[in-house]
Scaffold this motif. Structure first.
Motif, PDB file in Angstrom:
ATOM      1  N   GLN A  69       0.805  -1.297  -0.090  1.00 16.41           N
ATOM      2  CA  GLN A  69       0.061   0.078   0.128  1.00 16.41           C
ATOM      3  C   GLN A  69       0.930   1.252   0.003  1.00 16.41           C
ATOM      4  OE1 GLN A  69      -0.097   1.936   2.867  1.00 16.41           O
ATOM      5  NE2 GLN A  69       0.666   0.752   4.315  1.00 16.41           N
ATOM      6  N   ASP A  70       0.747   2.298  -0.691  1.00 12.32           N
ATOM      7  CA  ASP A  70       1.055   3.599  -0.820  1.00 12.32           C
ATOM      8  C   ASP A  70       0.666   4.746  -0.070  1.00 12.32           C
ATOM      9  OD1 ASP A  70       0.100   4.446  -4.043  1.00 12.32           O
ATOM     10  OD2 ASP A  70      -1.200   3.963  -2.382  1.00 12.32           O
ATOM     11  N   MET A  71      -0.211   4.351   1.053  1.00 13.20           N
ATOM     12  CA  MET A  71      -1.115   5.289   1.656  1.00 13.20           C
ATOM     13  C   MET A  71      -0.218   5.559   3.157  1.00 13.20           C
ATOM     14  SD  MET A  71      -4.564   3.985   0.720  1.00 13.20           S
ATOM     15  CE  MET A  71      -4.111   2.234   0.644  1.00 13.20           C
ATOM     16  N   ASP A  72       0.935   5.141   3.145  1.00 11.52           N
ATOM     17  CA  ASP A  72       1.556   5.324   4.592  1.00 11.52           C
ATOM     18  C   ASP A  72       0.380   4.878   5.701  1.00 11.52           C
ATOM     19  OD1 ASP A  72       2.853   7.687   6.683  1.00 11.52           O
ATOM     20  OD2 ASP A  72       3.694   5.855   5.862  1.00 11.52           O
ATOM     21  N   HIS A  73      -0.429   3.742   5.550  1.00 10.59           N
ATOM     22  CA  HIS A  73      -1.204   3.395   6.674  1.00 10.59           C
ATOM     23  C   HIS A  73      -0.754   2.445   7.653  1.00 10.59           C
ATOM     24  CE1 HIS A  73      -5.097   3.861   3.877  1.00 10.59           C
ATOM     25  NE2 HIS A  73      -4.672   4.908   4.683  1.00 10.59           N
ATOM     26  N   GLU A  74      -1.090   2.530   8.894  1.00  7.31           N
ATOM     27  CA  GLU A  74      -0.341   1.634   9.895  1.00  7.31           C
ATOM     28  C   GLU A  74      -1.105   0.015   9.852  1.00  7.31           C
ATOM     29  OE1 GLU A  74      -0.037   5.933  11.105  1.00  7.31           O
ATOM     30  OE2 GLU A  74      -1.679   4.758  10.570  1.00  7.31           O
ATOM     31  N   ASN A  75      -2.197   0.197   9.500  1.00  6.06           N
ATOM     32  CA  ASN A  75      -2.928  -1.014   9.744  1.00  6.06           C
ATOM     33  C   ASN A  75      -3.090  -1.771   8.341  1.00  6.06           C
ATOM     34  OD1 ASN A  75      -3.823  -0.570  12.569  1.00  6.06           O
ATOM     35  ND2 ASN A  75      -5.442   0.373  11.658  1.00  6.06           N
ATOM     36  N   MET A  76      -2.896  -2.976   8.402  1.00  4.98           N
ATOM     37  CA  MET A  76      -2.939  -4.029   7.320  1.00  4.98           C
ATOM     38  C   MET A  76      -3.573  -5.176   7.538  1.00  4.98           C
ATOM     39  SD  MET A  76       0.401  -3.139   4.814  1.00  4.98           S
ATOM     40  CE  MET A  76      -0.326  -3.733   3.637  1.00  4.98           C
TER      41      MET A  76
ATOM     42  N   ALA B  36      -6.229  -5.657   2.792  1.00  5.53           N
ATOM     43  CA  ALA B  36      -6.867  -4.309   3.055  1.00  5.53           C
ATOM     44  C   ALA B  36      -5.743  -3.418   3.855  1.00  5.53           C
ATOM     45  CB  ALA B  36      -8.075  -4.241   3.544  1.00  5.53           C
ATOM     46  N   SER B  37      -5.794  -2.089   3.901  1.00  5.66           N
ATOM     47  CA  SER B  37      -5.081  -1.403   4.871  1.00  5.66           C
ATOM     48  C   SER B  37      -5.952   0.069   5.450  1.00  5.66           C
ATOM     49  CB  SER B  37      -3.850  -0.745   4.056  1.00  5.66           C
ATOM     50  OG  SER B  37      -4.412   0.290   3.025  1.00  5.66           O
ATOM     51  N   SER B  38      -5.662   0.434   6.332  1.00  4.67           N
ATOM     52  CA  SER B  38      -6.419   1.574   6.986  1.00  4.67           C
ATOM     53  C   SER B  38      -5.520   2.456   7.887  1.00  4.67           C
ATOM     54  CB  SER B  38      -7.664   1.275   7.595  1.00  4.67           C
ATOM     55  OG  SER B  38      -7.387   0.461   9.059  1.00  4.67           O
ATOM     56  N   LEU B  39      -5.950   3.534   8.197  1.00  2.00           N
ATOM     57  CA  LEU B  39      -5.036   4.305   9.033  1.00  2.00           C
ATOM     58  C   LEU B  39      -5.385   3.856  10.575  1.00  2.00           C
ATOM     59  CD1 LEU B  39      -5.965   8.000   8.107  1.00  2.00           C
ATOM     60  CD2 LEU B  39      -3.406   6.959   7.973  1.00  2.00           C
ATOM     61  N   LEU B  40      -4.271   4.068  11.313  1.00  5.86           N
ATOM     62  CA  LEU B  40      -4.575   3.542  12.688  1.00  5.86           C
ATOM     63  C   LEU B  40      -5.514   4.755  13.508  1.00  5.86           C
ATOM     64  CD1 LEU B  40      -3.515   1.599  15.010  1.00  5.86           C
ATOM     65  CD2 LEU B  40      -1.775   3.498  15.542  1.00  5.86           C
ATOM     66  N   GLY B  41      -6.201   4.515  14.469  1.00 10.59           N
ATOM     67  CA  GLY B  41      -6.871   5.584  14.961  1.00 10.59           C
ATOM     68  C   GLY B  41      -8.383   4.975  15.352  1.00 10.59           C
ATOM     69  N   THR B  42      -9.344   5.774  14.962  1.00 10.46           N
ATOM     70  CA  THR B  42     -10.743   5.270  15.315  1.00 10.46           C
ATOM     71  C   THR B  42     -11.347   4.239  14.400  1.00 10.46           C
ATOM     72  OG1 THR B  42     -12.066   6.820  13.728  1.00 10.46           O
ATOM     73  CG2 THR B  42     -11.120   7.884  15.338  1.00 10.46           C
TER      74      THR B  42
END
Lengths: 114, 115
Positions: A25-32, A92-98
């Motif tokens: 992923q190229d979005m600098d997401h913490e979660n994968m 999948a990936s997502s930002l860490l947080g909520t």
């Protein structure tokens, strides 16, 4: 533009082979995340990672392992492929947080184990 | 684990008509989020719409809207003026601060749009 890529769209392997599925992923997401998608069963979580070298088991981790050596890359490993691991695999990936944060998905890898 | 149920494996709708896809969930938490994802044939899954449980107002995104009934634990997706490009697999998903970053998905509804 957000992008999650998977190394292969289609893969055919033999029973007993070691299989690597790669996700970037190229979005600098913490979660994968790695999911398995089967008809009538929806998406089931195999493993996820919230940081480099960190991993957490999902609902169906048996027969799988994962590796996250770099933030952008998350690999799913089938140590000894079996026919019951024939499936569609989604990363999948997502930002860490909520928990409100959207998960962004790759195109999937359709794995057939013969 | 949380349970998300989509009781309609397949649905069909005439082009330009309206269709509603059903989703129910089971939770004892008060703070959570609900999502509808679309997976077109051979294409990537994308987010259609999401709802925060503490918001009473139903979310809308153009032709897509939800009917969120918190007491009934129901979260249906309404697609108005259906288009051929709406044909896809639709998944309902749940997440909450108590499940960490994990999403729980339903089994999906396959939507066919009839020209």
């Amino acid at each position: 533009d957000v992008k999650v890529t998977q190394s292969s769209r289609y893969l055919v392997k033999r029973t007993g082979e070691k299989v690597f599925l790669e996700c970037v992923q190229d979005m600098d997401h913490e979660n994968m995340f790695w999911y398995r998608q089967d008809p009538g069963l929806g998406l089931r979580l195999i493993y996820f990672s919230y940081d480099v070298k960190m991993k957490e088991k999902g609902d169906i981790p048996e027969g799988y392992s994962v590796s996250r050596e770099k933030k952008e890359r998350f690999s799913l490993i089938l140590e000894s492929a079996s026919t019951n691991q024939t499936s569609m695999y989604l990363c999948a990936s997502s930002l860490l947080g909520t928990a409100y944060n959207e998960q962004f998905f790759g195109p999937g890898t359709r794995l057939t184990v013969l | 684990a949380q349970t998300v149920t989509q009781s309609q494996p397949e649905m069909s709708v005439q082009e330009a008509e309206t269709v509603t896809l059903s989703c129910t969930y089971d939770t004892s938490e008060s703070d959570y989020y609900l999502f509808w994802y679309k997976q077109p044939p051979s294409r990537q899954m994308i987010l259609v719409i999401r709802q925060e449980a503490y918001k009473q107002q139903n979310a809308t995104e153009n032709r897509f809207s939800v009917n969120f009934q918190k007491a009934a634990k129901s979260f249906s997706l309404k697609i108005s003026d259906s288009q051929l490009g709406d044909a896809a697999m639709y998944f309902c998903a749940y997440s909450s601060p108590y499940t960490g970053n994990q999403f729980y998905f339903g089994t999906g509804t396959s939507l066919t749009v009839i020209p």
